[in-house]
Design a protein around this motif. Structure first.
Motif, PDB file in Angstrom:
ATOM      1  N   LEU A 143      -2.836  -6.330  17.962  1.00 41.68           N
ATOM      2  CA  LEU A 143      -1.623  -5.879  17.285  1.00 41.68           C
ATOM      3  C   LEU A 143      -0.692  -5.167  18.258  1.00 41.68           C
ATOM      4  O   LEU A 143       0.537  -5.305  18.169  1.00 41.68           O
ATOM      5  N   ALA A 144      -1.264  -4.385  19.183  1.00 44.99           N
ATOM      6  CA  ALA A 144      -0.446  -3.719  20.199  1.00 44.99           C
ATOM      7  C   ALA A 144       0.274  -4.756  21.066  1.00 44.99           C
ATOM      8  O   ALA A 144       1.459  -4.602  21.393  1.00 44.99           O
ATOM      9  N   THR A 145      -0.441  -5.818  21.412  1.00 46.32           N
ATOM     10  CA  THR A 145       0.187  -6.910  22.160  1.00 46.32           C
ATOM     11  C   THR A 145       1.289  -7.560  21.334  1.00 46.32           C
ATOM     12  O   THR A 145       2.347  -7.923  21.857  1.00 46.32           O
ATOM     13  N   GLY A 146       1.048  -7.691  20.029  1.00 46.67           N
ATOM     14  CA  GLY A 146       2.046  -8.280  19.154  1.00 46.67           C
ATOM     15  C   GLY A 146       3.313  -7.440  19.073  1.00 46.67           C
ATOM     16  O   GLY A 146       4.425  -7.971  19.055  1.00 46.67           O
ATOM     17  N   VAL A 147       3.153  -6.114  19.016  1.00 42.15           N
ATOM     18  CA  VAL A 147       4.321  -5.222  19.000  1.00 42.15           C
ATOM     19  C   VAL A 147       5.126  -5.380  20.280  1.00 42.15           C
ATOM     20  O   VAL A 147       6.363  -5.470  20.259  1.00 42.15           O
TER      21      VAL A 147
END
Length: 325
Positions: A99-103
Protein backbone atom coordinates in the motif's frame (compact mmCIF):
# COMPACT_ATOMS: atom_id res chain seq x y z
CA UNK A 1 -29.96 6.16 -8.95
CA UNK A 2 -27.94 8.45 -11.25
CA UNK A 3 -29.54 11.52 -9.65
CA UNK A 4 -28.67 10.26 -6.17
CA UNK A 5 -25.06 9.55 -7.17
CA UNK A 6 -24.83 12.98 -8.78
CA UNK A 7 -26.03 14.69 -5.60
CA UNK A 8 -23.49 12.75 -3.56
CA UNK A 9 -20.71 13.58 -6.10
CA UNK A 10 -20.09 9.85 -6.61
CA UNK A 11 -18.90 8.71 -10.02
CA UNK A 12 -20.99 5.66 -11.12
CA UNK A 13 -17.80 4.22 -12.56
CA UNK A 14 -16.42 3.94 -9.02
CA UNK A 15 -19.32 1.59 -8.20
CA UNK A 16 -18.31 -0.56 -11.17
CA UNK A 17 -14.72 -0.60 -9.93
CA UNK A 18 -15.85 -1.61 -6.44
CA UNK A 19 -18.05 -4.35 -7.93
CA UNK A 20 -15.10 -5.58 -9.99
CA UNK A 21 -12.91 -5.73 -6.88
CA UNK A 22 -15.65 -7.66 -5.07
CA UNK A 23 -15.96 -10.11 -7.97
CA UNK A 24 -12.19 -10.61 -8.10
CA UNK A 25 -12.16 -11.18 -4.33
CA UNK A 26 -14.82 -13.90 -4.55
CA UNK A 27 -14.03 -15.41 -7.97
CA UNK A 28 -10.44 -14.57 -8.91
CA UNK A 29 -9.19 -15.69 -12.32
CA UNK A 30 -7.18 -18.91 -12.09
CA UNK A 31 -5.31 -21.21 -14.41
CA UNK A 32 -6.11 -21.01 -18.13
CA UNK A 33 -8.85 -18.46 -17.56
CA UNK A 34 -6.33 -16.15 -15.85
CA UNK A 35 -4.03 -16.40 -18.88
CA UNK A 36 -6.89 -15.65 -21.28
CA UNK A 37 -8.12 -12.71 -19.17
CA UNK A 38 -4.58 -11.35 -18.93
CA UNK A 39 -4.12 -11.53 -22.71
CA UNK A 40 -7.43 -9.76 -23.34
CA UNK A 41 -6.51 -7.11 -20.76
CA UNK A 42 -3.17 -6.48 -22.51
CA UNK A 43 -4.97 -6.09 -25.84
CA UNK A 44 -7.46 -3.72 -24.22
CA UNK A 45 -4.65 -1.57 -22.84
CA UNK A 46 -3.02 -1.32 -26.28
CA UNK A 47 -6.37 -0.32 -27.79
CA UNK A 48 -6.92 2.22 -25.01
CA UNK A 49 -3.64 4.02 -25.75
CA UNK A 50 -4.30 3.81 -29.50
CA UNK A 51 -7.56 5.70 -28.95
CA UNK A 52 -5.84 8.23 -26.69
CA UNK A 53 -3.38 8.93 -29.49
CA UNK A 54 -6.19 9.34 -32.00
CA UNK A 55 -7.97 11.84 -29.72
CA UNK A 56 -4.94 14.14 -29.33
CA UNK A 57 -5.17 17.01 -31.79
CA UNK A 58 -1.96 18.35 -33.31
CA UNK A 59 -3.55 21.80 -33.40
CA UNK A 60 -4.08 21.60 -29.64
CA UNK A 61 -0.42 20.70 -29.19
CA UNK A 62 0.73 23.70 -31.26
CA UNK A 63 -1.66 26.16 -29.59
CA UNK A 64 -0.87 24.91 -26.13
CA UNK A 65 2.88 25.28 -26.57
CA UNK A 66 2.45 29.05 -26.35
CA UNK A 67 1.28 28.94 -22.72
CA UNK A 68 4.51 27.28 -21.64
CA UNK A 69 4.61 29.03 -18.25
CA UNK A 70 1.24 27.61 -17.23
CA UNK A 71 2.02 24.12 -18.54
CA UNK A 72 5.39 24.10 -16.80
CA UNK A 73 3.65 25.04 -13.54
CA UNK A 74 1.16 22.18 -13.92
CA UNK A 75 4.00 19.77 -14.71
CA UNK A 76 5.92 20.96 -11.62
CA UNK A 77 2.97 20.14 -9.40
CA UNK A 78 2.32 16.82 -11.13
CA UNK A 79 5.84 15.43 -11.44
CA UNK A 80 7.80 17.28 -8.71
CA UNK A 81 5.61 18.31 -5.76
CA UNK A 82 3.37 15.23 -5.86
CA UNK A 83 6.30 12.75 -5.82
CA UNK A 84 7.99 14.63 -2.95
CA UNK A 85 4.79 14.38 -0.92
CA UNK A 86 4.44 10.73 -1.94
CA UNK A 87 7.94 9.93 -0.71
CA UNK A 88 7.16 11.43 2.69
CA UNK A 89 3.76 9.76 3.03
CA UNK A 90 4.95 6.32 1.88
CA UNK A 91 7.40 6.18 4.81
CA UNK A 92 4.69 6.33 7.47
CA UNK A 93 5.46 3.51 9.96
CA UNK A 94 3.09 0.56 10.10
CA UNK A 95 1.66 0.95 6.61
CA UNK A 96 1.58 -2.22 4.51
CA UNK A 97 4.59 -2.09 2.12
CA UNK A 98 2.45 -2.76 -0.96
CA UNK A 99 0.00 0.00 0.00
CA UNK A 100 2.90 2.36 0.74
CA UNK A 101 4.24 1.62 -2.74
CA UNK A 102 0.77 2.28 -4.12
CA UNK A 103 0.61 5.70 -2.43
CA UNK A 104 3.99 6.63 -3.88
CA UNK A 105 3.06 5.27 -7.31
CA UNK A 106 -0.16 7.33 -7.53
CA UNK A 107 1.86 10.51 -6.93
CA UNK A 108 4.04 9.68 -9.95
CA UNK A 109 1.12 9.54 -12.40
CA UNK A 110 0.06 12.22 -14.92
CA UNK A 111 -3.05 14.35 -14.62
CA UNK A 112 -6.48 13.32 -15.85
CA UNK A 113 -7.89 14.69 -19.12
CA UNK A 114 -11.68 14.51 -19.08
CA UNK A 115 -12.34 15.56 -15.48
CA UNK A 116 -9.69 18.32 -15.52
CA UNK A 117 -11.27 19.88 -18.59
CA UNK A 118 -14.82 19.39 -17.31
CA UNK A 119 -14.13 21.02 -13.93
CA UNK A 120 -12.23 23.88 -15.60
CA UNK A 121 -15.23 24.52 -17.86
CA UNK A 122 -17.68 24.47 -14.93
CA UNK A 123 -15.52 26.87 -12.93
CA UNK A 124 -15.17 29.32 -15.84
CA UNK A 125 -11.48 28.72 -16.45
CA UNK A 126 -9.34 28.67 -19.59
CA UNK A 127 -10.69 25.51 -21.25
CA UNK A 128 -8.29 25.62 -24.22
CA UNK A 129 -5.30 25.78 -21.88
CA UNK A 130 -6.76 22.95 -19.78
CA UNK A 131 -7.06 20.74 -22.87
CA UNK A 132 -3.43 21.38 -23.79
CA UNK A 133 -2.08 21.08 -20.26
CA UNK A 134 -3.90 17.84 -19.48
CA UNK A 135 -2.91 16.36 -22.85
CA UNK A 136 0.73 17.31 -22.34
CA UNK A 137 0.66 15.80 -18.86
CA UNK A 138 -0.64 12.47 -20.16
CA UNK A 139 1.85 12.42 -23.02
CA UNK A 140 4.73 13.19 -20.66
CA UNK A 141 3.45 10.57 -18.21
CA UNK A 142 4.12 7.76 -20.69
CA UNK A 143 7.83 8.58 -20.30
CA UNK A 144 8.15 10.24 -16.88
CA UNK A 145 6.02 7.87 -14.79
CA UNK A 146 8.04 4.74 -15.71
CA UNK A 147 11.27 6.71 -15.23
CA UNK A 148 10.23 8.00 -11.79
CA UNK A 149 8.96 4.53 -10.87
CA UNK A 150 12.32 3.01 -11.79
CA UNK A 151 14.23 5.62 -9.78
CA UNK A 152 12.02 5.77 -6.68
CA UNK A 153 10.45 2.30 -6.47
CA UNK A 154 11.57 -0.62 -8.63
CA UNK A 155 15.18 0.53 -8.88
CA UNK A 156 15.45 0.35 -5.07
CA UNK A 157 13.72 -3.01 -4.86
CA UNK A 158 15.88 -4.97 -7.20
CA UNK A 159 17.81 -2.94 -9.70
CA UNK A 160 16.72 -1.36 -12.94
CA UNK A 161 15.51 -3.67 -15.68
CA UNK A 162 14.96 -2.86 -19.35
CA UNK A 163 11.99 -5.26 -19.59
CA UNK A 164 9.38 -2.65 -18.51
CA UNK A 165 10.86 -0.16 -20.99
CA UNK A 166 10.41 -2.62 -23.86
CA UNK A 167 6.90 -3.52 -22.71
CA UNK A 168 5.88 0.14 -22.47
CA UNK A 169 7.29 0.86 -25.91
CA UNK A 170 5.44 -2.05 -27.52
CA UNK A 171 2.20 -2.05 -25.55
CA UNK A 172 1.69 1.65 -24.81
CA UNK A 173 3.90 4.01 -26.81
CA UNK A 174 3.63 2.39 -30.24
CA UNK A 175 -0.19 2.15 -30.14
CA UNK A 176 -0.35 5.77 -28.93
CA UNK A 177 1.87 7.01 -31.77
CA UNK A 178 0.00 4.87 -34.30
CA UNK A 179 -3.33 6.34 -33.19
CA UNK A 180 -1.97 9.88 -33.33
CA UNK A 181 -0.48 9.51 -36.82
CA UNK A 182 -3.71 7.91 -38.06
CA UNK A 183 -5.79 10.75 -36.63
CA UNK A 184 -6.30 12.46 -40.04
CA UNK A 185 -8.14 9.33 -41.21
CA UNK A 186 -9.81 8.07 -38.03
CA UNK A 187 -10.11 11.26 -35.94
CA UNK A 188 -13.63 11.96 -37.21
CA UNK A 189 -14.76 8.42 -36.41
CA UNK A 190 -13.30 8.65 -32.90
CA UNK A 191 -15.05 11.97 -32.27
CA UNK A 192 -18.42 10.77 -33.59
CA UNK A 193 -18.29 7.58 -31.53
CA UNK A 194 -16.93 9.10 -28.33
CA UNK A 195 -19.47 7.35 -26.08
CA UNK A 196 -18.96 3.91 -27.61
CA UNK A 197 -15.19 4.21 -27.51
CA UNK A 198 -15.45 5.43 -23.93
CA UNK A 199 -16.88 2.02 -23.09
CA UNK A 200 -13.73 0.47 -24.54
CA UNK A 201 -11.59 2.71 -22.29
CA UNK A 202 -13.48 1.88 -19.14
CA UNK A 203 -14.02 -1.76 -19.99
CA UNK A 204 -10.30 -2.37 -20.47
CA UNK A 205 -9.54 -0.75 -17.11
CA UNK A 206 -12.16 -2.90 -15.38
CA UNK A 207 -10.61 -6.01 -16.92
CA UNK A 208 -7.13 -5.02 -15.74
CA UNK A 209 -8.50 -4.34 -12.25
CA UNK A 210 -10.20 -7.76 -12.21
CA UNK A 211 -7.09 -9.68 -13.24
CA UNK A 212 -4.80 -7.65 -10.95
CA UNK A 213 -6.99 -7.95 -7.87
CA UNK A 214 -7.64 -11.62 -8.58
CA UNK A 215 -3.91 -12.31 -8.58
CA UNK A 216 -3.46 -10.25 -5.40
CA UNK A 217 -6.32 -12.07 -3.64
CA UNK A 218 -4.76 -15.43 -4.50
CA UNK A 219 -1.52 -14.15 -2.93
CA UNK A 220 -3.41 -13.22 0.27
CA UNK A 221 -4.11 -9.49 -0.17
CA UNK A 222 -7.14 -9.30 2.14
CA UNK A 223 -5.37 -11.27 4.86
CA UNK A 224 -2.67 -8.55 5.00
CA UNK A 225 -4.72 -5.35 4.59
CA UNK A 226 -6.94 -4.26 7.48
CA UNK A 227 -9.96 -1.94 7.63
CA UNK A 228 -7.83 0.50 9.58
CA UNK A 229 -5.27 0.63 6.78
CA UNK A 230 -8.00 1.30 4.22
CA UNK A 231 -9.28 4.18 6.37
CA UNK A 232 -5.70 5.45 6.64
CA UNK A 233 -5.34 5.37 2.84
CA UNK A 234 -8.52 7.44 2.47
CA UNK A 235 -7.27 9.97 5.02
CA UNK A 236 -3.83 10.18 3.39
CA UNK A 237 -5.41 10.69 -0.03
CA UNK A 238 -7.47 13.59 1.29
CA UNK A 239 -4.42 15.10 2.98
CA UNK A 240 -2.23 14.84 -0.13
CA UNK A 241 -4.94 16.41 -2.28
CA UNK A 242 -5.40 19.28 0.19
CA UNK A 243 -1.66 20.05 0.20
CA UNK A 244 -1.46 20.14 -3.60
CA UNK A 245 -4.60 22.31 -3.92
CA UNK A 246 -3.14 24.83 -1.45
CA UNK A 247 0.20 24.81 -3.29
CA UNK A 248 -1.53 25.30 -6.67
CA UNK A 249 -3.52 28.25 -5.34
CA UNK A 250 -0.43 29.90 -3.86
CA UNK A 251 1.69 29.25 -6.96
CA UNK A 252 -0.93 30.71 -9.31
CA UNK A 253 -1.13 33.92 -7.29
CA UNK A 254 2.65 34.18 -6.91
CA UNK A 255 3.17 33.87 -10.68
CA UNK A 256 0.45 36.44 -11.38
CA UNK A 257 -1.77 34.17 -13.46
CA UNK A 258 -5.20 35.36 -14.46
CA UNK A 259 -8.24 33.90 -12.71
CA UNK A 260 -8.90 31.61 -15.68
CA UNK A 261 -5.33 30.27 -15.71
CA UNK A 262 -5.28 29.81 -11.92
CA UNK A 263 -8.32 27.57 -12.30
CA UNK A 264 -6.43 25.48 -14.88
CA UNK A 265 -3.47 25.17 -12.51
CA UNK A 266 -5.72 24.07 -9.64
CA UNK A 267 -7.68 21.43 -11.52
CA UNK A 268 -5.01 20.08 -13.89
CA UNK A 269 -2.26 20.18 -11.27
CA UNK A 270 -4.18 18.32 -8.55
CA UNK A 271 -5.42 15.28 -10.52
CA UNK A 272 -4.03 11.78 -10.96
CA UNK A 273 -5.20 9.60 -13.82
CA UNK A 274 -6.83 6.27 -13.04
CA UNK A 275 -7.06 5.52 -16.77
CA UNK A 276 -3.28 5.82 -17.15
CA UNK A 277 -2.30 4.48 -13.74
CA UNK A 278 -3.99 1.08 -13.94
CA UNK A 279 -2.37 0.05 -17.27
CA UNK A 280 1.04 1.37 -16.22
CA UNK A 281 0.86 -0.51 -12.92
CA UNK A 282 0.11 -3.69 -14.84
CA UNK A 283 3.25 -3.15 -16.89
CA UNK A 284 5.63 -1.91 -14.20
CA UNK A 285 4.85 -4.32 -11.34
CA UNK A 286 4.40 -8.05 -10.86
CA UNK A 287 0.78 -9.13 -11.31
CA UNK A 288 0.42 -10.23 -7.70
CA UNK A 289 1.46 -6.72 -6.55
CA UNK A 290 -0.78 -4.69 -8.83
CA UNK A 291 -4.01 -5.17 -6.85
CA UNK A 292 -2.62 -3.62 -3.67
CA UNK A 293 -0.69 -0.94 -5.56
CA UNK A 294 -3.72 0.45 -7.42
CA UNK A 295 -5.92 0.41 -4.29
CA UNK A 296 -4.72 3.87 -3.08
CA UNK A 297 -5.22 5.20 -6.62
CA UNK A 298 -8.87 4.12 -6.59
CA UNK A 299 -9.42 5.91 -3.27
CA UNK A 300 -7.66 9.05 -4.49
CA UNK A 301 -9.58 9.04 -7.77
CA UNK A 302 -12.98 9.23 -6.08
CA UNK A 303 -11.85 11.76 -3.47
CA UNK A 304 -10.40 14.10 -6.09
CA UNK A 305 -13.66 13.99 -8.07
CA UNK A 306 -15.79 14.83 -5.03
CA UNK A 307 -13.55 17.64 -3.76
CA UNK A 308 -12.99 19.23 -7.17
CA UNK A 309 -16.71 19.08 -7.99
CA UNK A 310 -17.38 21.21 -4.90
CA UNK A 311 -14.55 23.62 -5.79
CA UNK A 312 -15.74 23.99 -9.39
CA UNK A 313 -19.25 24.92 -8.25
CA UNK A 314 -17.86 27.49 -5.83
CA UNK A 315 -15.71 29.06 -8.54
CA UNK A 316 -18.75 29.21 -10.82
CA UNK A 317 -20.91 30.79 -8.11
CA UNK A 318 -18.22 33.38 -7.37
CA UNK A 319 -17.97 34.24 -11.06
CA UNK A 320 -21.76 34.72 -11.24
CA UNK A 321 -21.68 37.05 -8.25
CA UNK A 322 -18.90 39.11 -9.84
CA UNK A 323 -20.84 39.34 -13.11
CA UNK A 324 -23.97 40.51 -11.30
CA UNK A 325 -21.96 43.09 -9.33
Amino acid sequence: MNRLLSRLNIDPYILLLISTVALASVLPARGVFAQIAGGVADAGIALLFFLHGAKLSREAVMDGARAWKLHLSVASLTFVLFPLIGLAVSRIPGLDPALATGVLFLTLLPSTVQSSIAFTAIAGGNVAAAVCSASFSNLAGIFLTPLLTAVLITGKQGGFSTDPVVTIAVQLLLPFLAGHFLRPWIGGFVTRNKKVLGLVDRGSILLVVYTAFGAAVIEGLWSRVTIGELALIAGLSLGVLALVLLAATALGRWLGFSREDRIVLIFCGSKKSLATGVPLAGVLFAQAQVGAIILPLMFFHQIQLMVCAVLARRFAAAQEREAEA
